[in-house]
Design a protein around this motif. Structure first.
Motif, mmCIF file in Angstrom:
data_model
loop_
_atom_site.group_PDB
_atom_site.id
_atom_site.type_symbol
_atom_site.label_atom_id
_atom_site.label_comp_id
_atom_site.label_asym_id
_atom_site.label_seq_id
_atom_site.Cartn_x
_atom_site.Cartn_y
_atom_site.Cartn_z
ATOM 1 N N MET A 9 7.312 -2.651 10.580
ATOM 2 C CA MET A 9 8.101 -3.932 9.746
ATOM 3 C C MET A 9 6.879 -4.915 9.239
ATOM 4 O O MET A 9 6.956 -5.486 8.338
ATOM 5 C CB MET A 9 8.787 -4.838 10.872
ATOM 6 N N LEU A 10 5.690 -4.935 10.013
ATOM 7 C CA LEU A 10 4.706 -5.778 9.628
ATOM 8 C C LEU A 10 4.228 -5.437 8.224
ATOM 9 O O LEU A 10 3.744 -6.258 7.362
ATOM 10 C CB LEU A 10 3.411 -5.862 10.609
ATOM 11 N N PHE A 11 4.179 -4.036 8.032
ATOM 12 C CA PHE A 11 3.530 -3.718 6.855
ATOM 13 C C PHE A 11 4.378 -3.871 5.436
ATOM 14 O O PHE A 11 3.919 -4.280 4.495
ATOM 15 C CB PHE A 11 3.321 -1.762 6.864
ATOM 16 N N LYS A 12 5.727 -3.678 5.789
ATOM 17 C CA LYS A 12 6.817 -4.163 4.705
ATOM 18 C C LYS A 12 6.507 -5.655 4.431
ATOM 19 O O LYS A 12 6.780 -5.815 3.217
ATOM 20 C CB LYS A 12 7.971 -3.879 5.242
ATOM 21 N N TRP A 13 6.284 -6.338 5.530
ATOM 22 C CA TRP A 13 6.345 -7.873 5.298
ATOM 23 C C TRP A 13 5.032 -8.252 4.331
ATOM 24 O O TRP A 13 5.266 -8.939 3.614
ATOM 25 C CB TRP A 13 6.270 -8.522 6.626
ATOM 26 N N TYR A 14 4.095 -7.372 4.766
ATOM 27 C CA TYR A 14 2.760 -7.830 4.063
ATOM 28 C C TYR A 14 2.769 -7.250 2.325
ATOM 29 O O TYR A 14 2.425 -8.070 1.736
ATOM 30 C CB TYR A 14 1.714 -6.914 4.556
ATOM 31 N N VAL A 15 3.507 -6.062 2.299
ATOM 32 C CA VAL A 15 3.502 -5.578 0.929
ATOM 33 C C VAL A 15 4.428 -6.584 0.222
ATOM 34 O O VAL A 15 4.012 -6.833 -0.939
ATOM 35 C CB VAL A 15 4.068 -4.050 0.715
ATOM 36 N N MET A 16 5.589 -6.722 0.693
ATOM 37 C CA MET A 16 6.325 -8.054 -0.058
ATOM 38 C C MET A 16 5.797 -9.184 -0.221
ATOM 39 O O MET A 16 5.952 -9.575 -1.413
ATOM 40 C CB MET A 16 7.720 -7.971 0.690
ATOM 41 N N SER A 17 4.867 -9.729 0.738
ATOM 42 C CA SER A 17 4.411 -10.923 0.391
ATOM 43 C C SER A 17 3.275 -10.793 -0.571
ATOM 44 O O SER A 17 3.080 -11.626 -1.327
ATOM 45 C CB SER A 17 3.510 -11.487 1.771
ATOM 46 N N ALA A 18 2.608 -9.527 -0.639
ATOM 47 C CA ALA A 18 1.556 -9.625 -1.749
ATOM 48 C C ALA A 18 2.120 -9.341 -3.138
ATOM 49 O O ALA A 18 1.442 -9.909 -4.033
ATOM 50 C CB ALA A 18 0.708 -8.131 -1.335
ATOM 51 N N LEU A 19 3.393 -8.851 -3.084
ATOM 52 C CA LEU A 19 4.049 -9.049 -4.460
ATOM 53 C C LEU A 19 4.741 -10.470 -4.697
ATOM 54 O O LEU A 19 5.177 -10.307 -5.989
ATOM 55 C CB LEU A 19 5.255 -8.201 -4.369
ATOM 56 N N GLY A 20 4.746 -11.313 -3.984
ATOM 57 C CA GLY A 20 5.184 -12.659 -4.063
ATOM 58 C C GLY A 20 6.696 -12.575 -3.776
ATOM 59 O O GLY A 20 7.427 -13.699 -4.243
ATOM 60 N N LEU A 21 7.390 -12.026 -3.024
ATOM 61 C CA LEU A 21 8.485 -11.755 -2.497
ATOM 62 C C LEU A 21 8.731 -12.079 -1.094
ATOM 63 O O LEU A 21 8.265 -11.459 -0.208
ATOM 64 C CB LEU A 21 9.109 -10.385 -3.003
ATOM 65 N N TYR A 22 9.641 -13.077 -0.934
ATOM 66 C CA TYR A 22 9.611 -13.707 0.543
ATOM 67 C C TYR A 22 11.173 -13.475 0.961
ATOM 68 O O TYR A 22 11.962 -14.156 0.145
ATOM 69 C CB TYR A 22 9.026 -15.072 0.492
ATOM 70 N N ALA A 23 11.490 -12.842 1.985
ATOM 71 C CA ALA A 23 12.770 -12.606 2.555
ATOM 72 C C ALA A 23 13.562 -14.012 2.791
ATOM 73 O O ALA A 23 12.630 -14.741 3.496
ATOM 74 C CB ALA A 23 12.977 -11.667 3.410
ATOM 75 N N LYS A 24 14.635 -14.192 2.395
ATOM 76 C CA LYS A 24 15.402 -15.548 2.693
ATOM 77 C C LYS A 24 16.272 -14.910 4.056
ATOM 78 O O LYS A 24 17.155 -14.132 3.658
ATOM 79 C CB LYS A 24 16.362 -15.816 1.804
ATOM 80 N N ALA A 25 16.020 -15.513 4.915
ATOM 81 C CA ALA A 25 16.473 -15.052 6.336
ATOM 82 C C ALA A 25 18.075 -15.033 6.244
ATOM 83 O O ALA A 25 18.684 -15.980 5.852
ATOM 84 C CB ALA A 25 16.100 -15.682 7.445
ATOM 85 N N GLY A 26 18.545 -13.750 6.797
ATOM 86 C CA GLY A 26 20.012 -13.728 7.046
ATOM 87 C C GLY A 26 20.586 -13.440 5.603
ATOM 88 O O GLY A 26 21.894 -13.755 5.480
ATOM 89 N N THR A 27 19.944 -13.121 4.421
ATOM 90 C CA THR A 27 20.668 -12.976 3.209
ATOM 91 C C THR A 27 19.869 -11.491 2.845
ATOM 92 O O THR A 27 19.081 -11.190 3.353
ATOM 93 C CB THR A 27 20.429 -13.909 2.247
ATOM 94 N N ASP A 28 20.255 -11.028 1.474
ATOM 95 C CA ASP A 28 20.090 -10.065 0.746
ATOM 96 C C ASP A 28 19.178 -10.473 -0.368
ATOM 97 O O ASP A 28 18.814 -9.747 -1.316
ATOM 98 C CB ASP A 28 20.750 -9.343 0.242
ATOM 99 N N MET A 29 18.585 -11.745 -0.209
ATOM 100 C CA MET A 29 17.711 -12.374 -1.358
ATOM 101 C C MET A 29 16.412 -12.595 -1.002
ATOM 102 O O MET A 29 15.976 -12.570 0.172
ATOM 103 C CB MET A 29 18.411 -13.815 -1.657
ATOM 104 N N TYR A 30 15.527 -12.703 -2.031
ATOM 105 C CA TYR A 30 13.920 -13.077 -1.813
ATOM 106 C C TYR A 30 13.601 -14.020 -2.720
ATOM 107 O O TYR A 30 14.053 -14.339 -3.891
ATOM 108 C CB TYR A 30 13.111 -11.649 -2.328
#
Length: 96
Positions: free
Chosen positions: A1-22
């Protein structure tokens, strides 16, 4: 899970908790290609550098984004982000 978070953060995409949005923020990479399910997704950050950390504009598959957010289901095709060294009104996400 940490890897997925890092990749998305490097792309500038940050998950909005409890939604399907970034939230869309400043990417740390100039470009990336991902396979998400059956979809191909490509991010290109034009003029990205240490100095150019502000988003000037963003387009998803040719359509200007008016808000700094994207749904998970829309992570397909191409996200083009233009970067600049100066903060932009509305963070670069405004459609009159």
């Amino acid at each position: 899970m940490l890897f997925k978070w890092y990749v998305m953060s490097a792309l500038g995409l940050y998950a909005k908790a409890g939604t399907d949005m970034y939230w869309i923020g400043s990417p740390a990479v100039k470009q990336a290609k991902l396979k998400i399910g059956k979809n191909n997704f490509r991010l290109i950050a034009f003029n990205q550098s240490k100095e150019n950390v502000y988003i000037k504009s963003a387009h998803l598959n040719g359509k200007k984004l008016c808000k700094p957010e994207i749904r998970h289901q829309d992570l397909k095709g191409r996200l083009l982000i233009r970067m600049t060294s100066k903060p932009q009104p509305h963070g670069g996400f405004y459609c009159p």
